[in-house]
Design a protein around this motif. Structure first.
Motif, PDB file in Angstrom:
ATOM      1  N   MET A 198      66.039  69.604  54.117  1.00  0.00           N
ATOM      2  CA  MET A 198      65.289  70.573  53.352  1.00  0.00           C
ATOM      3  C   MET A 198      65.015  70.027  51.962  1.00  0.00           C
ATOM      4  SD  MET A 198      66.707  74.349  54.050  1.00  0.00           S
ATOM      5  CE  MET A 198      67.995  74.107  55.247  1.00  0.00           C
ATOM      6  N   THR A 199      63.803  70.123  51.534  1.00  0.00           N
ATOM      7  CA  THR A 199      63.457  69.617  50.224  1.00  0.00           C
ATOM      8  C   THR A 199      62.774  70.687  49.374  1.00  0.00           C
ATOM      9  OG1 THR A 199      61.354  68.819  51.063  1.00  0.00           O
ATOM     10  CG2 THR A 199      63.196  67.250  51.080  1.00  0.00           C
ATOM     11  N   SER A 200      62.937  71.942  49.719  1.00  0.00           N
ATOM     12  CA  SER A 200      62.243  73.002  48.997  1.00  0.00           C
ATOM     13  C   SER A 200      62.794  73.161  47.592  1.00  0.00           C
ATOM     14  CB  SER A 200      62.380  74.316  49.752  1.00  0.00           C
ATOM     15  OG  SER A 200      63.726  74.734  49.724  1.00  0.00           O
ATOM     16  N   THR A 201      61.955  73.705  46.734  1.00  0.00           N
ATOM     17  CA  THR A 201      62.409  73.995  45.383  1.00  0.00           C
ATOM     18  C   THR A 201      63.142  75.325  45.383  1.00  0.00           C
ATOM     19  OG1 THR A 201      60.333  75.090  44.843  1.00  0.00           O
ATOM     20  CG2 THR A 201      60.499  72.732  44.354  1.00  0.00           C
ATOM     21  N   GLY A 202      63.942  75.520  44.363  1.00  0.00           N
ATOM     22  CA  GLY A 202      64.698  76.752  44.225  1.00  0.00           C
ATOM     23  C   GLY A 202      63.891  77.810  43.495  1.00  0.00           C
ATOM     24  N   PHE A 203      64.605  78.812  43.037  1.00  0.00           N
ATOM     25  CA  PHE A 203      64.005  79.962  42.383  1.00  0.00           C
ATOM     26  C   PHE A 203      64.327  79.925  40.898  1.00  0.00           C
ATOM     27  CE2 PHE A 203      64.497  80.810  46.814  1.00  0.00           C
ATOM     28  CZ  PHE A 203      63.314  81.438  47.160  1.00  0.00           C
ATOM     29  N   ALA A 204      63.505  80.583  40.087  1.00  0.00           N
ATOM     30  CA  ALA A 204      63.669  80.561  38.636  1.00  0.00           C
ATOM     31  C   ALA A 204      64.956  81.248  38.190  1.00  0.00           C
ATOM     32  CB  ALA A 204      62.466  81.221  37.958  1.00  0.00           C
ATOM     33  N   THR A 205      65.380  82.290  38.904  1.00  0.00           N
ATOM     34  CA  THR A 205      66.617  83.010  38.560  1.00  0.00           C
ATOM     35  C   THR A 205      67.378  83.324  39.838  1.00  0.00           C
ATOM     36  OG1 THR A 205      65.695  85.249  38.752  1.00  0.00           O
ATOM     37  CG2 THR A 205      65.439  84.141  36.599  1.00  0.00           C
ATOM     38  N   SER A 206      68.648  83.661  39.695  1.00  0.00           N
ATOM     39  CA  SER A 206      69.426  84.071  40.866  1.00  0.00           C
ATOM     40  C   SER A 206      68.878  85.377  41.435  1.00  0.00           C
ATOM     41  CB  SER A 206      70.913  84.216  40.521  1.00  0.00           C
ATOM     42  OG  SER A 206      71.123  85.227  39.543  1.00  0.00           O
ATOM     43  N   SER A 207      68.358  86.248  40.586  1.00  0.00           N
ATOM     44  CA  SER A 207      67.762  87.505  41.060  1.00  0.00           C
ATOM     45  C   SER A 207      66.503  87.240  41.876  1.00  0.00           C
ATOM     46  CB  SER A 207      67.462  88.437  39.888  1.00  0.00           C
ATOM     47  OG  SER A 207      68.671  88.872  39.296  1.00  0.00           O
ATOM     48  N   ASP A 208      65.713  86.235  41.485  1.00  0.00           N
ATOM     49  CA  ASP A 208      64.542  85.858  42.284  1.00  0.00           C
ATOM     50  C   ASP A 208      64.970  85.374  43.668  1.00  0.00           C
ATOM     51  OD1 ASP A 208      62.863  86.448  40.136  1.00  0.00           O
ATOM     52  OD2 ASP A 208      62.624  84.336  39.537  1.00  0.00           O
ATOM     53  N   ALA A 209      66.044  84.580  43.709  1.00  0.00           N
ATOM     54  CA  ALA A 209      66.555  84.098  44.998  1.00  0.00           C
ATOM     55  C   ALA A 209      67.043  85.277  45.843  1.00  0.00           C
ATOM     56  CB  ALA A 209      67.676  83.083  44.782  1.00  0.00           C
ATOM     57  N   GLU A 210      67.720  86.222  45.209  1.00  0.00           N
ATOM     58  CA  GLU A 210      68.217  87.394  45.940  1.00  0.00           C
ATOM     59  C   GLU A 210      67.055  88.234  46.490  1.00  0.00           C
ATOM     60  OE1 GLU A 210      71.948  88.864  45.859  1.00  0.00           O
ATOM     61  OE2 GLU A 210      71.375  90.662  44.735  1.00  0.00           O
ATOM     62  N   ASN A 211      66.047  88.461  45.669  1.00  0.00           N
ATOM     63  CA  ASN A 211      64.880  89.217  46.141  1.00  0.00           C
ATOM     64  C   ASN A 211      64.216  88.519  47.323  1.00  0.00           C
ATOM     65  OD1 ASN A 211      65.304  91.175  44.171  1.00  0.00           O
ATOM     66  ND2 ASN A 211      63.895  90.214  42.725  1.00  0.00           N
ATOM     67  N   ALA A 212      64.115  87.201  47.259  1.00  0.00           N
ATOM     68  CA  ALA A 212      63.517  86.437  48.362  1.00  0.00           C
ATOM     69  C   ALA A 212      64.375  86.521  49.620  1.00  0.00           C
ATOM     70  CB  ALA A 212      63.324  84.979  47.945  1.00  0.00           C
ATOM     71  N   PHE A 213      65.703  86.506  49.448  1.00  0.00           N
ATOM     72  CA  PHE A 213      66.620  86.617  50.581  1.00  0.00           C
ATOM     73  C   PHE A 213      66.399  87.934  51.322  1.00  0.00           C
ATOM     74  CE2 PHE A 213      70.747  88.255  52.122  1.00  0.00           C
ATOM     75  CZ  PHE A 213      71.012  87.318  53.112  1.00  0.00           C
ATOM     76  N   TYR A 214      66.392  89.038  50.584  1.00  0.00           N
ATOM     77  CA  TYR A 214      66.242  90.339  51.243  1.00  0.00           C
ATOM     78  C   TYR A 214      64.834  90.562  51.773  1.00  0.00           C
ATOM     79  CZ  TYR A 214      71.020  91.386  50.271  1.00  0.00           C
ATOM     80  OH  TYR A 214      72.400  91.327  50.269  1.00  0.00           O
ATOM     81  N   ALA A 215      63.821  89.971  51.141  1.00  0.00           N
ATOM     82  CA  ALA A 215      62.462  90.046  51.680  1.00  0.00           C
ATOM     83  C   ALA A 215      62.379  89.298  53.012  1.00  0.00           C
ATOM     84  CB  ALA A 215      61.460  89.489  50.675  1.00  0.00           C
ATOM     85  N   ALA A 216      62.970  88.104  53.072  1.00  0.00           N
ATOM     86  CA  ALA A 216      62.969  87.331  54.316  1.00  0.00           C
ATOM     87  C   ALA A 216      63.732  88.065  55.413  1.00  0.00           C
ATOM     88  CB  ALA A 216      63.571  85.950  54.078  1.00  0.00           C
TER      89      ALA A 216
END
Length: 142
Positions: free
Chosen positions: A1-19
């Motif tokens: 995996m070579t994807s970029t991360g998220f700007a904040t941990s909250s952005d990552a969390e929002n993406a997790f629950y959206a997925a």
């Protein structure tokens, strides 16, 4: 995996629950850090170590769940320089013949990498029953 991360941990969390709510495995892959120290414990499940095992479990879950509505409550965030710990309650609404709501006490941990924030731990446990009205509650044992 070579994807970029998220700007904040909250952005990552929002993406997790959206997925999770959309059943989107490709999006779920983008959230997890590809590392051997990643860990996931699904409710009543075994501890999974490493991104391949975690993503295989999410593939099974997302394939068999369909769309769900996830409401988050009681969010608490502890942010360090490179690690963020989010504790919360997941309220997962599943619709079949009737609507069912499942509640889980959850800890999500994110790590800041050179590319951005990524998930390194998801641990969800079933919400304990409400013992506030019981005359002789059983003790909590850890």
């Amino acid at each position: 995996m070579t994807s970029t991360g998220f700007a904040t941990s909250s952005d990552a969390e929002n993406a997790f629950y959206a997925a999770f709510s959309r059943g989107d495995l490709a999006a779920m892959r983008e959230i997890w850090l590809d590392a051997s120290h990643t860990s996931c414990v699904h409710p009543m499940g075994d501890r999974l170590l490493g991104t391949p095992a975690i993503l295989k479990s999410w593939e099974t879950i997302l394939k068999n769940t369909g769309d769900v509505i996830i409401e988050l409550s009681n969010l608490s965030v502890h942010q360090g320089p490179r690690t963020a710990i989010h504790t919360l309650i997941e309220n997962i609404h599943v619709q079949d013949e009737t609507e069912k709501v499942f509640q889980f006490i959850t800890t999500n941990v994110y790590e800041q990498t050179s590319a951005g924030w990524k998930m390194i731990l998801h641990h969800a446990s079933p919400m304990p029953r409400d013992i506030s009205q019981e005359k002789d509650p059983r003790p909590v044992v850890h």
